[in-house]
Write an enzyme that holds these catalytic residues in place. Structure first.
Site, PDB file in Angstrom:
ATOM      1  N   GLY A 201     -49.436   0.495  34.790  1.00  0.00           N
ATOM      2  CA  GLY A 201     -48.747   1.168  33.707  1.00  0.00           C
ATOM      3  C   GLY A 201     -48.615   0.280  32.512  1.00  0.00           C
ATOM      4  N   SER A 202     -47.386  -0.007  32.101  1.00  0.00           N
ATOM      5  CA  SER A 202     -47.167  -0.852  30.944  1.00  0.00           C
ATOM      6  C   SER A 202     -45.743  -0.695  30.453  1.00  0.00           C
ATOM      7  CB  SER A 202     -48.131  -0.507  29.803  1.00  0.00           C
ATOM      8  OG  SER A 202     -49.462  -0.614  30.237  1.00  0.00           O
ATOM      9  N   ASN A 203     -45.368  -1.561  29.519  1.00  0.00           N
ATOM     10  CA  ASN A 203     -44.124  -1.433  28.780  1.00  0.00           C
ATOM     11  C   ASN A 203     -44.453  -1.367  27.294  1.00  0.00           C
ATOM     12  OD1 ASN A 203     -42.746  -1.913  31.229  1.00  0.00           O
ATOM     13  ND2 ASN A 203     -42.637  -4.117  30.826  1.00  0.00           N
ATOM     14  N   PRO A 223     -49.315  -3.822  27.834  1.00  0.00           N
ATOM     15  CA  PRO A 223     -49.947  -3.123  28.959  1.00  0.00           C
ATOM     16  C   PRO A 223     -49.983  -3.986  30.215  1.00  0.00           C
ATOM     17  CG  PRO A 223     -51.606  -3.894  27.410  1.00  0.00           C
ATOM     18  CD  PRO A 223     -50.278  -4.176  26.781  1.00  0.00           C
ATOM     19  N   ASN A 443     -43.456   3.770  31.481  1.00  0.00           N
ATOM     20  CA  ASN A 443     -44.215   4.720  32.299  1.00  0.00           C
ATOM     21  C   ASN A 443     -43.391   5.880  32.832  1.00  0.00           C
ATOM     22  OD1 ASN A 443     -45.468   1.726  33.434  1.00  0.00           O
ATOM     23  ND2 ASN A 443     -46.743   3.077  32.214  1.00  0.00           N
TER      24      ASN A 443
END
Length: 694
Positions: A201-203, A223, A443
C-alpha cells in the site's frame, strides 16, 4: 546536488529510424559509468541536431534535460538501461507471457497468469487505444533503452534475449502491473492469498498553507511496495521546455507516476476500490448455467514451451463474466475486473504524463476525470497552498448489493450480479482544502481522508468500505496525530512519517502480559515484552516477538474480533476480547521465533540487515499491522527472517511560490541494480537514521 561540470567528450548515439541499433562513438561504457556526479552530453540522431544532457548526482539519480518530450523519454530509456537493464528485461519477459521458454519452470506460473487472464489480447487492445503522441513517446523510450544495450553488450546480462524492446512491451508491463495490483486477493476468492496482501500500500499526507508553520503547503509521498520486480521504483528528474518534474516510475515505464513540479505534486496509495468481482460458476465440464440456460465456455489451449522441461498445455477459458481461473480451494470461478480487463482505463499512461503539467490540485483532479487511472488514491498539494485527496478509478456500477459483495463469490448463474457499466471518474470521492487543513491516507477508505470524515452517502454506493472496516493501525495512528496538532512544521510531518511506535501494543499489551503472568513456559516472553519500548527501532528488543504475536492474530485484528470494542468507527479499539486465546498465540509466536534461531528478545536490527557485505547495517522500522508508519515488513523462514517490503520512496515537498519549491527524498534501496551502473552512495543508512537526502 548534481555537479554541472560537463564531461569533456561527447557521446553520439546513432539510433536509426525504426530500429534499436546504436553505436558508441566515443569512450567505452565503463568509462562513462565512473562519472557519477558528472554530466553526459548525448546527441540523438538522425541528423545529429537533437541534444540531451544527463546529469548524475552522487546517489545515481539522473536529471535528463532535452529540447522536447521525445528526446527526454529517449534519455529516460537510456538511463534506465544503464542502471537496471537486467531487472527491466526480466519484467518485460514476464509481461510477454513467454518467460518459461527462455528461463525455465520457475517462470511457468507467470505465463499461466498471462494466458488464463487473456492478457495477450488485452495488451493488443491497450496498445491500439493509446494516442499517437503517447506511443511516439513510448517509442522514443524504447529507442533509448535499445541504444544503451546495443552500445554495451554487458547490459542486461542473461536477459538480453528480450532485446529489442518495443512499445508493446511497455504497454504489456503496465497492463500486467495494473492487473497484479487489482487481483491482490487476501481471501483467496480467485487467486492465492498472501499474508502481506493488505500491507502492499502506502502512506500519504498533505498539509495546507494555513495549517503549516511555513505558511505554504507540504506534501509527503510514501509508497510501500516490494523492493524488487515490477513493484520496484526508479527515481529521476526530467526537464524540457514547459515541463520540469522530479519523481519515481515503476522500473520499465517511460515517465513518472508520482512526484512534484515547482507548481504541484502528488503521491499514490493503493486504494480499496472494488474493481474485481468473482463469480461461482458450478461448472460441468465446459458448461455453466447462466440466466436459466446452459452455456459453453470459450476454451483455447496454449502450448507453453518450458526451457529444460517438457512443454505444458495451459487452457484459457472465458465465460460471459470474464476469464475463468481455478481458485486456491480448487473451485473454478470467473473474474470480472473493472478498469483493467473490462471497461479498461487505457488512458493511465497518458494520464500520468498530463498530470505532470498541472498547476494546481484542482487541475490534477480534472486531468484524472478526463483520463482516469484504474486504481489508487491521490494525495496532492500545490504552490498556491491548496491540498486535496482523490479516490481514483472507475469501479463497477452495481445494481444490487454493497461493497462487501466484492469480498465474496457471487452467484454466476444470476444475471442480476453481472455488472455492465462502470462509474465515471468524476463521480469518485474527493476533497479539496478541507477545514481541518490536512488530508491523509494509509490505504483505508476514502471517507477518512480528513476530519470530519467525508459523508459516504454523498457518493455512489458500494465503491469503498465503511469507516468501521479499517483493518490496520496506520490510519488510526496517522489521524490521531494530525487531529492533535494546531500547526504542523516540516520536521513534525517527517517525524510522523518515521514514527515507529507500535500503537497496537498500547491497546493490548498490558492485558496480554497480565493474562500471561503465571504461565511458567511464558515467563521469559513476559519479561521480554515488559521491557520492550513498544517501538520498532533497530535496537528495540522484543519487537519481533510482539510482531509475530500480531501475525498470529492477523484475522482478529482485521475483523476486530481480537478486541473488546472500538470507541468509534475508524477509532482506536480497546482491550482483548479473549485474553486466554491471546496467551495461546503468544506461545505460538515464541515457538516460531525460537525456531528461526533468533533470541527471544530479538530486535528487527538483529534479524534483518540492509545492504550487503561490510556496508550492511541493521534493519529498522516495522509493520503497519501494529501501527508503525515507518514501513518495514519481514517474515520468518526456516533459517531466519527475510525482508518482504516496506518504504520505497519517501519525499517531503515544501511548496513555495512557483520556482522556489524545495524537496528532500530518499529511495531506500537505491536507484541501480546493474553491474557497471554509475556508482552511487547507499541510501539505506539515510533511511535507517530517519533522514532524507539533502
Amino acid at each position: 546536488m548534481t555537479q554541472t561540470r560537463v564531461f569533456p567528450r561527447r557521446f553520439v548515439l546513432r539510433a536509426a529510424a525504426g530500429t534499436a541499433a546504436a553505436t558508441m562513438m566515443a569512450n567505452s561504457g565503463s568509462a562513462v559509468a565512473s562519472l557519477a556526479g558528472q554530466q553526459w552530453q548525448l546527441t540523438r540522431e538522425p541528423g545529429g541536431a537533437r541534444h540531451l544532457k544527463v546529469g548524475w548526482d552522487e546517489w545515481a539519480v539522473p536529471t535528463v534535460s532535452a529540447k522536447d518530450e521525445f528526446d527526454v523519454t529517449y534519455g529516460v530509456g537510456y538511463v534506465q538501461a544503464r542502471t537496471n537493464a537486467r531487472e527491466i528485461l526480466d519484467i518485460y519477459g514476464r509481461a510477454r507471457g513467454g518467460a518459461a521458454a527462455l528461463w525455465g519452470p520457475d517462470y511457468l506460473a507467470e505465463d499461466e497468469f498471462t494466458i488464463q487472464l487473456g492478457l495477450h489480447t488485452k495488451t493488443d487492445l491497450w496498445t491500439r487505444a493509446q494516442k499517437p503522441k503517447t506511443l511516439a513517446r513510448v517509442r522514443a523510450f524504447c529507442e533509448g533503452f535499445n541504444a544503451a544495450c546495443s552500445e554495451n553488450a554487458e547490459l542486461g546480462g542473461d536477459r538480453r534475449e528480450i532485446l529489442p524492446v518495443t512499445p508493446r512491451d511497455i504497454i504489456a508491463h503496465l497492463l500486467r502491473a495494473s492487473t497484479r495490483f487489482t487481483t491482490l486477493d487476501s481471501q483467496g476468492l480467485a487467486f492465492p492469498p498472501d499474508q502481506f496482501t493488505n500491507t502492499v500500500g502506502s502512506n500519504g499526507w498533505a498539509v495546507s498553507g494555513g495549517r503549516s508553520t511555513t505558511g505554504h503547503a507540504m506534501l509527503v509521498i510514501n509508497p510501500h511496495l516490494v523492493w524488487r520486480g515490477y513493484q520496484r521504483f526508479f527515481e529521476m528528474r526530467t526537464r524540457h521546455p514547459g515541463r520540469d518534474f522530479h519523481g519515481v516510475t515503476l522500473l520499465g515505464l517511460p515517465w513518472q507516476q508520482m512526484g512534484y513540479s515547482p507548481a504541484v505534486g502528488w503521491g499514490h496509495t493503493v486504494n480499496p476500490v472494488p474493481n474485481m468481482s468473482v463469480y461461482d460458476l458450478n461448472l460441468s465440464g465446459n458448461r455453466y448455467l447462466y440466466n436459466g440456460r446452459q452455456r459453453r465456455l470459450k476454451v483455447t489451449e496454449h502450448r507453453v514451451e518450458v526451457r529444460g522441461a517438457e512443454p505444458v498445455t495451459v487452457v484459457e477459458r472465458h465465460s460471459v463474466h470474464g476469464p475463468v481461473v481455478t481458485a486456491p480451494d480448487g473451485t473454478d470461478v470467473a473474474v470480472r475486473i473493472a478498469g483493467v480487463l473490462h471497461h479498461p482505463a487505457t488512458s493511465a499512461l497518458e494520464s500520468w504524463w498530463r498530470l505532470s503539467f498541472a498547476t494546481s490540485v484542482q487541475e490534477l483532479f480534472k486531468v484524472h476525470d478526463g483520463a482516469p487511472l484504474p486504481l489508487f488514491n491521490m494525495i496532492a498539494a500545490d504552490a498556491l497552498g491548496s491540498i486535496g485527496a482523490l479516490y481514483c478509478g472507475t469501479p463497477p456500477v452495481r445494481a444490487h448489493g454493497d461493497f462487501d459483495d466484492s469480498k465474496r463469490r457471487l452467484p454466476g448463474d444470476d444475471p442480476k450480479w453481472l455488472w455492465r457499466r462502470v462509474h465515471q471518474a468524476s463521480r469518485m470521492p474527493r476533497v479539496i482544502n478541507p477545514e481541518s487543513g490536512w488530508v491523509q491516507n494509509c490505504n483505508e477508505t476514502p471517507w477518512l481522508y480528513t476530519d470530519p470524515p467525508l459523508p459516504a452517502e454523498d457518493w455512489p454506493s458500494a465503491i469503498a468500505p465503511s469507516v468501521d472496516q479499517v483493518d490496520d493501525f496506520r490510519p488510526i495512528a496517522s489521524r490521531r496525530w494530525l487531529k492533535a496538532q494546531k500547526k504542523i512544521s516540516p520536521e513534525q510531518l517527517l517525524g510522523l512519517k518515521f514514527s515507529k511506535r507500535a500503537l497496537l501494543a498500547d491497546v493490548v499489551l498490558d492485558e496480554l502480559l497480565a493474562a500471561a503472568t503465571g504461565e511458567t513456559d511464558l515467563e521469559d516472553a513476559v519479561q521480554v515484552l515488559t521491557a520492550w519500548d513498544r517501538r520498532a527501532n533497530q535496537d528495540s528488543e522484543g519487537y519481533v516477538l510482539f510482531y509475530l504475536w500480531s501475525m498470529q492474530n492477523l484475522s482478529g485484528i482485521g475483523d476486530k474480533t481480537l478486541f473488546r470494542c472500538a470507541a468509534e468507527p475508524g477509532g482506536l479499539p480497546t482491550g482483548l476480547a479473549d485474553p486466554a486465546a491471546a496467551v495461546a498465540t503468544l506461545r505460538d509466536a515464541k515457538a516460531i521465533l525460537l525456531g528461526t534461531g533468533a533470541p527471544l528478545d530479538a530486535s528487527v536490527g538483529q534479524v534483518v540487515s540492509l545492504g550487503d557485505g561490510p556496508d550492511a547495517i541493521p534493519g529498522d522500522g516495522g509493520s503497519g499491522l501494529v501501527g508503525v508508519l515507518k514501513a518495514f515488513e519481514i517474515m520468518p523462514t526456516a533459517d531466519g527472517f527475510k525482508k518482504v517490503l516496506g518504504d520505497t520512496w519517501v519525499s517531503l515537498v515544501q511548496f513555495r511560490p512557483v520556482g522556489e519549491t524545495t524537496a528532500e527524498s530518499v529511495l531506500v534501496y537505491g536507484n541501480a541494480t546493474e553491474p557497471g551502473a554509475p556508482p552511487s552512495k547507499s541510501q539505506y543508512a539515510v533511511w535507517a537514521s530517519d533522514r532524507l537526502r539533502t
